[in-house]
Design a protein around this motif. Structure first.
Motif, mmCIF file in Angstrom:
data_model
loop_
_atom_site.group_PDB
_atom_site.id
_atom_site.type_symbol
_atom_site.label_atom_id
_atom_site.label_comp_id
_atom_site.label_asym_id
_atom_site.label_seq_id
_atom_site.Cartn_x
_atom_site.Cartn_y
_atom_site.Cartn_z
ATOM 1 N N GLN A 61 134.782 39.983 -78.299
ATOM 2 C CA GLN A 61 134.850 41.433 -78.364
ATOM 3 C C GLN A 61 136.796 41.468 -78.015
ATOM 4 O OE1 GLN A 61 133.391 43.116 -74.121
ATOM 5 N NE2 GLN A 61 131.631 41.367 -74.285
ATOM 6 N N LEU A 62 137.927 40.452 -78.307
ATOM 7 C CA LEU A 62 138.674 40.742 -78.215
ATOM 8 C C LEU A 62 139.626 40.990 -79.255
ATOM 9 C CD1 LEU A 62 139.502 38.845 -75.573
ATOM 10 C CD2 LEU A 62 140.121 40.987 -75.619
ATOM 11 N N LEU A 63 139.315 40.851 -80.507
ATOM 12 C CA LEU A 63 139.377 40.892 -81.812
ATOM 13 C C LEU A 63 138.535 41.770 -82.917
ATOM 14 C CD1 LEU A 63 140.077 37.881 -81.078
ATOM 15 C CD2 LEU A 63 139.583 37.182 -83.177
ATOM 16 N N ARG A 64 139.133 43.039 -82.347
ATOM 17 C CA ARG A 64 138.474 44.249 -83.021
ATOM 18 C C ARG A 64 139.539 45.105 -83.136
ATOM 19 N NH1 ARG A 64 132.695 44.479 -81.736
ATOM 20 N NH2 ARG A 64 132.804 46.454 -82.077
ATOM 21 N N PRO A 65 140.567 45.347 -84.302
ATOM 22 C CA PRO A 65 141.109 45.998 -84.811
ATOM 23 C C PRO A 65 140.582 47.187 -85.869
ATOM 24 C CG PRO A 65 141.241 44.624 -86.488
ATOM 25 C CD PRO A 65 140.170 43.796 -85.683
ATOM 26 N N TYR A 66 141.225 48.444 -85.353
ATOM 27 C CA TYR A 66 140.903 50.041 -85.910
ATOM 28 C C TYR A 66 140.645 50.012 -87.202
ATOM 29 C CZ TYR A 66 141.860 52.393 -81.532
ATOM 30 O OH TYR A 66 142.351 52.862 -80.354
ATOM 31 N N GLY A 67 141.131 49.254 -87.938
ATOM 32 C CA GLY A 67 140.909 48.890 -89.565
ATOM 33 C C GLY A 67 139.850 47.614 -89.886
ATOM 34 N N GLU A 68 138.863 47.961 -89.070
ATOM 35 C CA GLU A 68 137.658 46.482 -89.514
ATOM 36 C C GLU A 68 136.377 47.528 -87.877
ATOM 37 O OE1 GLU A 68 135.165 42.076 -89.240
ATOM 38 O OE2 GLU A 68 137.760 42.245 -89.059
ATOM 39 N N TYR A 69 136.976 47.731 -87.072
ATOM 40 C CA TYR A 69 135.472 48.796 -86.382
ATOM 41 C C TYR A 69 135.796 50.317 -85.294
ATOM 42 C CZ TYR A 69 134.585 43.731 -85.159
ATOM 43 O OH TYR A 69 134.670 42.510 -85.350
ATOM 44 N N GLY A 70 136.964 50.594 -86.368
ATOM 45 C CA GLY A 70 136.903 52.249 -85.800
ATOM 46 C C GLY A 70 137.340 52.602 -85.224
ATOM 47 N N GLU A 71 136.815 53.603 -84.073
ATOM 48 C CA GLU A 71 136.971 54.272 -83.442
ATOM 49 C C GLU A 71 136.560 52.699 -81.748
ATOM 50 O OE1 GLU A 71 134.979 57.456 -82.526
ATOM 51 O OE2 GLU A 71 136.409 58.686 -83.811
ATOM 52 N N ASP A 72 135.494 52.084 -82.036
ATOM 53 C CA ASP A 72 135.031 50.970 -81.448
ATOM 54 C C ASP A 72 136.372 49.515 -81.264
ATOM 55 O OD1 ASP A 72 133.158 52.481 -80.764
ATOM 56 O OD2 ASP A 72 131.830 50.973 -82.301
ATOM 57 N N GLY A 73 137.714 49.849 -81.810
ATOM 58 C CA GLY A 73 138.078 48.818 -82.226
ATOM 59 C C GLY A 73 139.036 48.749 -80.363
ATOM 60 N N ARG A 74 139.424 47.944 -80.361
ATOM 61 C CA ARG A 74 140.393 47.029 -79.397
ATOM 62 C C ARG A 74 140.715 45.827 -79.131
ATOM 63 N NH1 ARG A 74 138.964 51.323 -78.737
ATOM 64 N NH2 ARG A 74 137.981 52.830 -77.127
ATOM 65 N N MET A 75 141.969 45.429 -78.193
ATOM 66 C CA MET A 75 142.794 43.719 -78.546
ATOM 67 C C MET A 75 143.388 43.876 -77.346
ATOM 68 S SD MET A 75 144.105 43.737 -82.679
ATOM 69 C CE MET A 75 145.115 44.949 -82.511
ATOM 70 N N ASN A 76 143.510 42.818 -77.198
ATOM 71 C CA ASN A 76 144.076 41.798 -76.307
ATOM 72 C C ASN A 76 145.422 41.016 -77.381
ATOM 73 O OD1 ASN A 76 143.303 39.331 -76.866
ATOM 74 N ND2 ASN A 76 143.676 38.824 -74.275
ATOM 75 N N CYS A 77 146.360 40.916 -76.513
ATOM 76 C CA CYS A 77 147.400 40.680 -77.379
ATOM 77 C C CYS A 77 147.454 39.462 -77.821
ATOM 78 C CB CYS A 77 148.752 39.977 -76.652
ATOM 79 S SG CYS A 77 147.999 38.537 -74.938
#
Length: 300
Positions: free
Chosen positions: A161-177
């Motif tokens: 769940q922490l490996l989801r950049p916008y470029g791949e997941y759109g509005e569902d994108g989320r990342m930690n450091c």
């Protein structure tokens, strides 16, 4: 009757004098008729970016300045800030502001290529990744930047769940450091199970997993006590991974991780994900930095 003739004679003489001056003036070159400015002619040399820089100049009474470069052209810095340049043929062209006329091109300092020399393998080699910098440069704006930060350690139950950049997941994108760093590594062919094997809660999405590789000497690394020490060392290269360690004795503290992104080893730029989202910032984190671990990339 003599007085009128005398009067008309004076008028006629004056008219002839004016006519003579007009006729003679037509044959005098224009530059001879203009007010000449006294200049000091000095040598000129080509500075950075090929800009010719005269080393002497003289100011005229109205505050303008005239310089004579080697090529024979004359550049005048006028009172209103604009400049004109006359080529040897006498053609005058507008050159913009006086600052532009004497500006030089500042080149970005570049570090020489670095050969990896530590005894332990580089981080990208250990994980099996390649082309990390190239991947980041290709996917800067369209993939990672501005991706929101995912708050909450509950996501460690499912680190994907922490490996989801916008470029791949759109509005569902989320990342930690660490999700940002690990997603880049994974995209470049890394085996993230090598991070999970470190036994840290959250596995490949927890920055401590990277620190454990260093503590076991499984990968090469350098340590620094401050950002200034890191930047002064000349060691850092774009794409190296930085692990920022806090004072763990403090309450509610946390570590941080990201990529060194300076154009040279002294350039304070850090590509990371924090509460502001994914961004390129200076090297910093919420808690005071106690120590910095630099994981060099092999450059392959």
């Amino acid at each position: 009757m003599k007085e009128p003739y005398k009067k008309y004679g004076i008028i006629l003489a004056a008219a002839l004098l004016v006519l003579t001056m007009v006729i003679l003036g037509a044959f005098v070159p224009a530059e001879k008729r203009s007010v000449q400015q006294t200049i000091t002619q000095g040598s000129a040399s080509a500075g950075e970016g090929g800009v010719i820089q005269p080393d002497t100049a003289a100011e005229s009474g109205n505050g303008s300045m005239t310089n004579t470069p080697q090529g024979g052209s004359v550049t005048e810095a006028l009172i209103n800030g604009s400049t004109e340049q006359k080529d040897p043929a006498g053609v005058t062209t507008e050159q913009g502001s006086s600052e532009q006329a004497v500006s030089t091109t500042e080149e970005i300092e570049q570090d020489p290529p670095r050969e990896y020399s530590l005894s332990s393998p580089a981080l990208d080699e250990y994980l099996g990744a390649s082309g990390v910098v190239q991947w980041l440069e290709q996917h800067c704006d369209d993939y990672y930047l501005k991706t929101e930060f995912l708050i909450g350690s509950y996501a460690f139950d499912d680190p994907s769940q922490l490996l989801r950049p916008y470029g791949e997941y759109g509005e569902d994108g989320r990342m930690n450091c660490t999700g940002f760093v690990s997603h880049v590594m994974k995209s470049c062919g890394a085996d993230l199970s090598l991070l999970t094997e470190q036994g840290q809660w959250g596995g490949y999405a927890n920055a401590v997993s990277y620190w454990k590789l260093a503590s076991k000497d499984e990968v090469g690394y350098y340590t620094f006590d401050s950002v200034d020490e890191l930047l002064d060392s000349g060691i850092a290269r774009k794409g190296d991974v930085l692990y920022l360690e806090p004072d763990w004795s403090a309450e509610n503290t946390d570590c941080h991780i990201g990529f060194f992104w300076g154009d040279n080893s002294h350039d304070n730029k850090f590509w990371n994900s924090d509460l502001r989202g994914n961004a390129i910032t200076e090297i910093t984190m919420i808690d005071p930095i106690e120590r910095i671990y630099l994981f060099p990339l092999s450059g392959k």
